[in-house]
Structures are given as C-alpha cells and as structure tokens.
Design an enzyme around this catalytic site. Structure first.
Site, PDB file in Angstrom:
ATOM      1  N   ASN A   1     -23.596  -4.732 -10.885  1.00 40.55           N
ATOM      2  CA  ASN A   1     -23.913  -3.713  -9.872  1.00 40.55           C
ATOM      3  C   ASN A   1     -25.077  -2.834 -10.331  1.00 40.55           C
ATOM      4  OD1 ASN A   1     -22.125  -4.537  -7.980  1.00 40.55           O
ATOM      5  ND2 ASN A   1     -20.731  -2.815  -8.146  1.00 40.55           N
TER       6      ASN A   1
ATOM      7  N   GLU B   1     -14.174  -8.182  -8.691  1.00 39.41           N
ATOM      8  CA  GLU B   1     -14.548  -8.692  -7.373  1.00 39.41           C
ATOM      9  C   GLU B   1     -16.019  -8.389  -7.101  1.00 39.41           C
ATOM     10  OE1 GLU B   1     -12.903 -10.612  -5.094  1.00 39.41           O
ATOM     11  OE2 GLU B   1     -14.986 -10.575  -4.434  1.00 39.41           O
ATOM     12  N   PHE B   2     -16.717  -9.381  -6.537  1.00 36.62           N
ATOM     13  CA  PHE B   2     -18.156  -9.222  -6.289  1.00 36.62           C
ATOM     14  C   PHE B   2     -18.494  -9.250  -4.801  1.00 36.62           C
ATOM     15  CE2 PHE B   2     -17.592 -10.942 -10.518  1.00 36.62           C
ATOM     16  CZ  PHE B   2     -18.406 -10.106 -11.279  1.00 36.62           C
TER      17      PHE B   2
ATOM     18  N   LYS C   1     -18.947  -6.900 -14.371  1.00 34.49           N
ATOM     19  CA  LYS C   1     -18.925  -6.260 -13.045  1.00 34.49           C
ATOM     20  C   LYS C   1     -19.853  -5.044 -13.017  1.00 34.49           C
ATOM     21  CE  LYS C   1     -17.991  -4.920  -9.026  1.00 34.49           C
ATOM     22  NZ  LYS C   1     -18.502  -5.598  -7.856  1.00 34.49           N
TER      23      LYS C   1
ATOM     24  N   THR D   1     -12.640  -2.156  -9.807  1.00 36.34           N
ATOM     25  CA  THR D   1     -13.722  -2.003 -10.792  1.00 36.34           C
ATOM     26  C   THR D   1     -13.360  -0.864 -11.735  1.00 36.34           C
ATOM     27  OG1 THR D   1     -15.284  -2.727  -9.111  1.00 36.34           O
ATOM     28  CG2 THR D   1     -16.197  -1.610 -11.046  1.00 36.34           C
TER      29      THR D   1
ATOM     30  N   CYS E   1     -19.730   1.194  -3.736  1.00 37.87           N
ATOM     31  CA  CYS E   1     -19.810   0.584  -5.077  1.00 37.87           C
ATOM     32  C   CYS E   1     -21.012   1.011  -5.895  1.00 37.87           C
ATOM     33  CB  CYS E   1     -19.773  -0.935  -4.946  1.00 37.87           C
ATOM     34  SG  CYS E   1     -18.176  -1.528  -4.401  1.00 37.87           S
TER      35      CYS E   1
ATOM     36  N   ASP F   1       0.868  -1.186   0.000  1.00 37.04           N
ATOM     37  CA  ASP F   1       0.000   0.000   0.000  1.00 37.04           C
ATOM     38  C   ASP F   1       0.898   1.228   0.000  1.00 37.04           C
ATOM     39  OD1 ASP F   1      -3.275   0.245   0.783  1.00 37.04           O
ATOM     40  OD2 ASP F   1      -2.101   2.084   1.002  1.00 37.04           O
TER      41      ASP F   1
HETATM   42  P1  NAD Z   1     -10.313   1.104  -0.420  1.00 41.51           P
HETATM   43  O1  NAD Z   1     -10.424   2.552  -0.619  1.00 41.51           O
HETATM   44  O2  NAD Z   1     -10.866   0.465   0.804  1.00 41.51           O
HETATM   45  O3  NAD Z   1      -8.777   0.658  -0.510  1.00 41.51           O
HETATM   46  C1  NAD Z   1      -7.912   1.081  -1.526  1.00 41.51           C
HETATM   47  C2  NAD Z   1      -6.487   0.996  -0.994  1.00 41.51           C
HETATM   48  O4  NAD Z   1      -5.590   1.264  -2.073  1.00 41.51           O
HETATM   49  C3  NAD Z   1      -6.159   2.015   0.103  1.00 41.51           C
HETATM   50  O5  NAD Z   1      -5.592   1.351   1.208  1.00 41.51           O
HETATM   51  C4  NAD Z   1      -5.156   2.964  -0.568  1.00 41.51           C
HETATM   52  O6  NAD Z   1      -4.209   3.515   0.343  1.00 41.51           O
HETATM   53  C5  NAD Z   1      -4.487   2.032  -1.561  1.00 41.51           C
HETATM   54  N1  NAD Z   1      -3.809   2.688  -2.676  1.00 41.51           N
HETATM   55  C6  NAD Z   1      -4.181   3.811  -3.347  1.00 41.51           C
HETATM   56  N2  NAD Z   1      -3.287   4.084  -4.314  1.00 41.51           N
HETATM   57  C7  NAD Z   1      -2.339   3.121  -4.263  1.00 41.51           C
HETATM   58  C8  NAD Z   1      -1.156   2.852  -5.009  1.00 41.51           C
HETATM   59  N3  NAD Z   1      -0.785   3.620  -6.028  1.00 41.51           N
HETATM   60  N4  NAD Z   1      -0.412   1.778  -4.667  1.00 41.51           N
HETATM   61  C9  NAD Z   1      -0.779   0.983  -3.648  1.00 41.51           C
HETATM   62  N5  NAD Z   1      -1.889   1.179  -2.896  1.00 41.51           N
HETATM   63  C10 NAD Z   1      -2.660   2.236  -3.212  1.00 41.51           C
HETATM   64  O7  NAD Z   1     -10.964   0.433  -1.727  1.00 41.51           O
HETATM   65  P2  NAD Z   1     -11.836  -0.897  -1.827  1.00 41.51           P
HETATM   66  O8  NAD Z   1     -13.177  -0.663  -1.237  1.00 41.51           O
HETATM   67  O9  NAD Z   1     -11.026  -2.065  -1.391  1.00 41.51           O
HETATM   68  O10 NAD Z   1     -12.051  -0.967  -3.408  1.00 41.51           O
HETATM   69  C11 NAD Z   1     -10.993  -1.267  -4.279  1.00 41.51           C
HETATM   70  C12 NAD Z   1     -11.563  -1.520  -5.661  1.00 41.51           C
HETATM   71  O11 NAD Z   1     -12.415  -2.671  -5.628  1.00 41.51           O
HETATM   72  C13 NAD Z   1     -12.436  -0.384  -6.213  1.00 41.51           C
HETATM   73  O12 NAD Z   1     -12.277  -0.315  -7.602  1.00 41.51           O
HETATM   74  C14 NAD Z   1     -13.841  -0.832  -5.859  1.00 41.51           C
HETATM   75  O13 NAD Z   1     -14.805  -0.300  -6.736  1.00 41.51           O
HETATM   76  C15 NAD Z   1     -13.734  -2.331  -6.040  1.00 41.51           C
HETATM   77  N6  NAD Z   1     -14.685  -3.122  -5.232  1.00 41.51           N
HETATM   78  C16 NAD Z   1     -14.950  -2.761  -3.946  1.00 41.51           C
HETATM   79  C17 NAD Z   1     -15.837  -3.530  -3.192  1.00 41.51           C
HETATM   80  C18 NAD Z   1     -16.200  -3.154  -1.775  1.00 41.51           C
HETATM   81  O14 NAD Z   1     -17.190  -3.670  -1.273  1.00 41.51           O
HETATM   82  N7  NAD Z   1     -15.469  -2.294  -1.096  1.00 41.51           N
HETATM   83  C19 NAD Z   1     -16.416  -4.672  -3.756  1.00 41.51           C
HETATM   84  C20 NAD Z   1     -16.087  -5.017  -5.066  1.00 41.51           C
HETATM   85  C21 NAD Z   1     -15.212  -4.240  -5.810  1.00 41.51           C
HETATM   86  C1  UDX Z   2     -22.323  -4.323  -3.373  1.00 43.49           C
HETATM   87  C2  UDX Z   2     -22.575  -5.608  -4.154  1.00 43.49           C
HETATM   88  O1  UDX Z   2     -23.573  -6.388  -3.481  1.00 43.49           O
HETATM   89  C3  UDX Z   2     -21.299  -6.401  -4.312  1.00 43.49           C
HETATM   90  O2  UDX Z   2     -21.531  -7.537  -5.135  1.00 43.49           O
HETATM   91  C4  UDX Z   2     -20.247  -5.513  -4.962  1.00 43.49           C
HETATM   92  O3  UDX Z   2     -19.027  -6.229  -5.088  1.00 43.49           O
HETATM   93  C5  UDX Z   2     -20.033  -4.242  -4.149  1.00 43.49           C
HETATM   94  O4  UDX Z   2     -21.303  -3.563  -3.999  1.00 43.49           O
HETATM   95  P1  UDX Z   2     -22.050  -3.645  -0.829  1.00 43.49           P
HETATM   96  O5  UDX Z   2     -22.060  -2.253  -1.339  1.00 43.49           O
HETATM   97  O6  UDX Z   2     -21.008  -4.038   0.150  1.00 43.49           O
HETATM   98  O7  UDX Z   2     -21.944  -4.676  -2.058  1.00 43.49           O
HETATM   99  O8  UDX Z   2     -23.443  -3.922  -0.110  1.00 43.49           O
HETATM  100  P2  UDX Z   2     -24.891  -4.497  -0.497  1.00 43.49           P
HETATM  101  O9  UDX Z   2     -25.258  -5.486   0.517  1.00 43.49           O
HETATM  102  O10 UDX Z   2     -24.984  -4.912  -1.906  1.00 43.49           O
HETATM  103  O11 UDX Z   2     -25.803  -3.194  -0.265  1.00 43.49           O
HETATM  104  C6  UDX Z   2     -25.609  -2.001  -1.007  1.00 43.49           C
HETATM  105  C7  UDX Z   2     -26.659  -0.988  -0.637  1.00 43.49           C
HETATM  106  O12 UDX Z   2     -27.946  -1.390  -1.106  1.00 43.49           O
HETATM  107  C8  UDX Z   2     -26.815  -0.778   0.884  1.00 43.49           C
HETATM  108  O13 UDX Z   2     -27.002   0.588   1.158  1.00 43.49           O
HETATM  109  C9  UDX Z   2     -28.081  -1.567   1.214  1.00 43.49           C
HETATM  110  O14 UDX Z   2     -28.762  -1.050   2.350  1.00 43.49           O
HETATM  111  C10 UDX Z   2     -28.896  -1.348  -0.053  1.00 43.49           C
HETATM  112  N1  UDX Z   2     -29.895  -2.404  -0.291  1.00 43.49           N
HETATM  113  C11 UDX Z   2     -29.497  -3.676  -0.560  1.00 43.49           C
HETATM  114  C12 UDX Z   2     -31.252  -2.071  -0.284  1.00 43.49           C
HETATM  115  O15 UDX Z   2     -31.629  -0.925  -0.044  1.00 43.49           O
HETATM  116  N2  UDX Z   2     -32.160  -3.067  -0.559  1.00 43.49           N
HETATM  117  C13 UDX Z   2     -31.807  -4.346  -0.847  1.00 43.49           C
HETATM  118  O16 UDX Z   2     -32.693  -5.176  -1.088  1.00 43.49           O
HETATM  119  C14 UDX Z   2     -30.423  -4.660  -0.839  1.00 43.49           C
END
Ligand code: NAD
Ligand code: UDX
Length: 446
Positions: free
Chosen positions: A208, A151-152, A204, A123, A260, A35
């Site tokens: 979403n 990632e989902f 992806k 994403t 997301c 990181d």
């Molecule tokens: P996050 O903000 O929690 O973490 C991102 C990390 O990357 C941070 O720790 C940051 O310091 C680090 N970073 C930034 N620039 C960097 C660099 N140049 N080198 C190394 N590290 C660096 O993000 P997240 O929620 O884990 O999401 C990451 C990606 O995955 C996004 O594209 C998001 O849309 C996608 N995604 C997120 C979720 C989720 O539920 N959070 C689910 C599916 C996909």
């Molecule tokens: C979502 C997707 O589910 C996941 O597959 C993707 O990788 C990242 O985005 P997340 O954002 O962690 O995950 O939460 P999720 O449980 O999907 O809920 C997202 C939002 O929708 C929340 O604010 C939740 O309260 C709302 N929601 C969800 C509703 O209002 N109604 C529903 O029936 C389901």
C-alpha cells in the site's frame, strides 16, 4: 483429489469480511459471518447488503445455502475450522493502527475441541501476530494455530480481485497451518507466497505504501508539468511503457483517499518511528497528498478571486467511483476548506451518504441541481455520469462556466469548445492555466 470444503468463521461483516465470505462460499466452503452490529446482521439475514460493492449482493444470494450470519461467537467456535479476523483497524489520533477491535475478538475466543486456525485478514502492524500468539498462549489456547493472510482487494472491483488476485500471501508460525490456509483458495489461479508472519504483515503495508508513493510521485510530476508545459498524461504513458515501471497507479489527480492508503501509509511511518527509524520518504508521500487535495483551492482562486460568497459545486464525494465509501475522500478536505473560505458548497454524488462528513454543504440529487447558479464545478470523483459535464445545459445553468477537473476526466478541447474555462491536473497545454486568463478568470463583482 477434489479440494476439501471447510467451515470458515468470518469475524467482521464489512468490505473485506463480506467479500471474503461470499467468495469462500462460492468456492464451496461453509461460511458463518459474525459482527457486533445487530442491524448489520439483521440486514444480512434479510438478504440486504449493508455496503455497496458491485456483484456482492448477487454472490451472497447465489451462495446463501452455505452462508449464515450471527451475533454469537459460539456459533463460530462450535463449528469453524478457521476464524478469519476482518474487523476494522482505523488510525488512532497518534496515527498508529487502532487494534482494539482485533483484541476484542482475540479475547472472546474460547478453548476449543478442534484445532482451529486464527487468520488475520485485517491490516495490522508487523509484529502483531507475535503479540497475538503470546496472548493466545497466555490464555491456554496453544491449540489454536495462527496465520496472517492479508487482503489486497480494492473497493469497486473487490470480487474480481478476490477471484483473480496477483498473489495470495500466507504467513504462518507453523508451516502446516499456512498450508491449510492456502488450501482454502483451491480453485483460484494465483501464486501463493508462503512466508513468516511479520513478513506477511509487512508485505501488505509495504504494498500500500508503495502504491501511494507512486501516486504522490506522479502528482508531483503533474505539478511540475503545470509550470514547465509538459503533459502528465503523455509523461505517464511514456514512463509506464518501461516494463520496470509499468503503467499502473500513475494517474495524476486530486490525491489518494479511501479506508486504506491514508491510514496504512501513516501506520507504517508510525510503526517505523516507534521502532526508532524515521521513514522520511513516507512523510513526504503523506505531505504531498495533503497538499494535492488543497491545490484545487488555488485553481479556483485564480479564476474567482476570493471564494467568500462564491458558490462551488463539488461533483463526486466518494474517494473513487463504484463505491459509496467516503472514508478519507478528497471531497471532505476540499469541502471543509471551501466552507472555511466562506464559499457556498453544493455537492452531488450518486451513492455517498455524506451527512456526517460535509456539514454545511447542500446535498443535491442531480448534477444539474448542484451546478445551477454555481461559479465553479469541481470534479472530485471520476463518476461516469460526469463525462458529459461540459454540456450546453450545464453551461447555461452555471453562473460562471468554470470546470476544475481534479481527475483529468474530460477532454480539454471539448470542454473549451463548449465554452467553459477549464483547469485540470498537469495538462497545462490544454488548461486555461497555460493559455492565459479565460473569460471566467477575473474575480467577479459581488
Ligand atoms: P469495515 O469498517 O467495512 O468493516 C469492519 C466490520 O467489523 C464492521 O462491520 C464492524 O461492525 C465489525 N466489527 C468491529 N468490531 C468487531 C468485533 N469485535 N467483532 C465482530 N465484528 C466487529 O472494514 P473493512 O474496510 O472491511 O476493513 C477491514 C480490515 O481489512 C481493515 O484492517 C482494513 O485495513 C483491511 N482492508 C480493507 C480493504 C478495503 O478496501 N476496505 C482492503 C484490504 C484490507
Ligand atoms: C487500495 C489498494 O489498491 C488495495 O490493494 C488495498 O487492499 C486497499 O487499498 P482502494 O483504496 O479500494 O484499494 O482503491 P484504489 O483503487 O487503490 O484507489 C485508492 C485511491 O488512490 C483513490 O482515491 C484513487 O482515486 C487514488 N488513485 C489511484 C490515484 O489518485 N491515482 C491512481 O493512479 C490510482
């Protein structure tokens, strides 16, 4: 033949990076996490996890011999066979995905001795992989493979989602690279969808966007239920039993939030728009969601009249339970609307750290502290601690016993029996909206 254990570099130690690291280590791979945030890496080295995700601390601890943390890219590039990019891709002001962190990583990758594969887990807009490929080639890095492996996982159940996914998607430019990425998941029982890179990227975004569309759809049905007398929970149950529809993501509420859905729906709309196609449906999905967050204001005004000087308790600040993540949470919009109306806002959440999000609100340590003296309590996040909200203790602590339930968490009959006026979402037969003014419905004298 037993699965081959590889060395995997994870770039970005956020939700996706850390869950992926912990789960790959659990599968037997050696994982190096990079990181750019020194405090994050220090915490991780000290055994502390910088995010709240159930089970993550334990999983990282259990696999600590296969995990290491670094700020130096050379610690990855010296050894790793795969570089998983897991950095954030937040929205720009224009609504497109901000890929600056992704490009910062790509620009740092040096020429390597070994054939390694760059794997995009972040994403990104469809078409990004081809641009990354061209950028790698332009720097003489043709020997690095490229794959898209979106990632989902959902926060709060991320480890279970990783271990028991509905599917794993691997898009690659070279089929052999895709197969190497797919092989990393040996031991996980799920279909692997092998496809081209733009299709993986689009799977992806489309997934979403479709889930967000279901939520906006059921929220609009709920709003129509409020004026027609139908009950959205019964409607959703009846719809969901149709196997072509299914029961998931039909829970009406205060609108979707999180890191997301809001950004990915907007990014897909922008991606289409930038390519010359107006994605009309997604414009409506976004607008419905914005309006849904604000409908609570109307429900409060119906009971309290002007909100100026009224005290409103916001219960739950995160975008959903079992996370400390407040990104795009409905509480932020609601809180700032209330403050703009001149209301006094008191807020409670068991995990969130709302300092930068809700300036002007008083943050309380307990539900009881938040509701004391309040004219209304609004359930924004369905935390389990709020299931018993309609108690005698809470009723006597409030100045005016009104509960607005943005998540349909409570049993309407119990709430009414406990002496509260009650508003919920799309259940008019149970809420005071359909049964005439409640005793709290008249605007209060100042
Ligand atoms: P996050 O903000 O929690 O973490 C991102 C990390 O990357 C941070 O720790 C940051 O310091 C680090 N970073 C930034 N620039 C960097 C660099 N140049 N080198 C190394 N590290 C660096 O993000 P997240 O929620 O884990 O999401 C990451 C990606 O995955 C996004 O594209 C998001 O849309 C996608 N995604 C997120 C979720 C989720 O539920 N959070 C689910 C599916 C996909
Ligand atoms: C979502 C997707 O589910 C996941 O597959 C993707 O990788 C990242 O985005 P997340 O954002 O962690 O995950 O939460 P999720 O449980 O999907 O809920 C997202 C939002 O929708 C929340 O604010 C939740 O309260 C709302 N929601 C969800 C509703 O209002 N109604 C529903 O029936 C389901």
């Amino acid at each position: 033949m037993s699965p081959k254990n590889e060395t995997i570099g994870i770039i970005g130690a956020g939700w996706v990076g850390l869950v992926t690291a912990a789960c790959f280590a659990e599968l037997g791979h050696r994982v190096i996490v990079l990181d750019v945030a020194p405090e994050r890496i220090e915490q991780l080295k000290a055994g502390k996890v910088p995010i709240y995700e159930p089970g993550l601390t334990e999983l990282l601890e259990r696999n600590k011999e296969r995990l290491s943390y670094t700020l130096e890219i050379t610690d990855l590039t010296d050894d790793a066979d795969f570089f998983f990019i897991c950095v954030g891709t937040p929205p720009t002001y224009a609504g497109d995905a901000d890929l600056s962190a992704v490009w910062a990583v790509i620009e740092k990758l040096p020429a390597l001795e070994q054939r390694a594969i760059v794997v995009m887990k972040s994403t990104v807009p469809a078409g990004t992989g081809e641009k990354v490929r061209a950028a790698l080639d332009a720097r003489g890095l043709e020997h690095l493979g490229y794959a898209s492996n979106p990632e989902f996982l959902a926060e709060g159940r991320a480890i279970d989602d990783f271990v028991h996914p509905d599917r794993i998607v691997v898009g690659s430019l070279e089929p052999a690279d895709g197969e190497r990425v797919g092989a990393l998941y040996a031991g996980i029982d799920a279909p692997i969808v092998y496809c081209d890179v733009p299709s993986a990227e689009m799977i992806k975004l489309a997934s979403n966007a479709f889930l967000a569309t279901r939520i906006s759809f059921i929220n609009e049905i709920a709003n129509v239920c409020e004026v027609t007398g139908a009950d959205v929970e019964q409607v959703a149950e009846g719809m969901g039993l149709d196997r072509r529809i299914g029961p998931h993501f039909l829970h009406a509420g205060i609108g979707y939030g999180g890191s997301c859905f809001p950004k990915d729906v907007t990014a897909l709309k922008q991606l289409a728009g930038n390519s010359g196609y107006h994605f009309q449906l997604l414009s409506s999905v976004i607008e419905v969601n914005e309006l849904q967050k604000r409908r609570v204001i109307g429900k409060l005004e119906k009971h309290l009249g002007s909100l100026a000087g009224k005290t409103v308790a916001i219960l739950g600040l995160t975008f959903k339970p079992d996370t400390n993540d407040m990104r795009e949470a409905a509480s932020i919009v609601l809180g700032s609307r209330l403050l703009a109306e001149g209301a006094v806002v008191r807020a409670w959440d068991p995990l969130a750290e709302p300092d930068s999000y809700l300036r002007g609100a008083t943050i309380c340590d307990s539900v009881l502290e938040a509701v004391t003296g309040a004219d209304a309590a609004v359930i924004v996040t369905e935390w389990k601690e709020l299931r018993e909200l309609a108690s005698e203790t809470v009723r006597s602590a409030m100045r005016n016993p009104l509960i607005v339930d943005g998540r349909n968490l409570l049993d309407p009959d119990q709430v009414s029996a406990a002496g509260f006026a009650y508003e919920c979402v799309g259940r008019p037969g149970h809420c005071s909206s359909a049964s005439g003014p409640s005793r709290a419905s008249e605007p209060q004298a100042e």
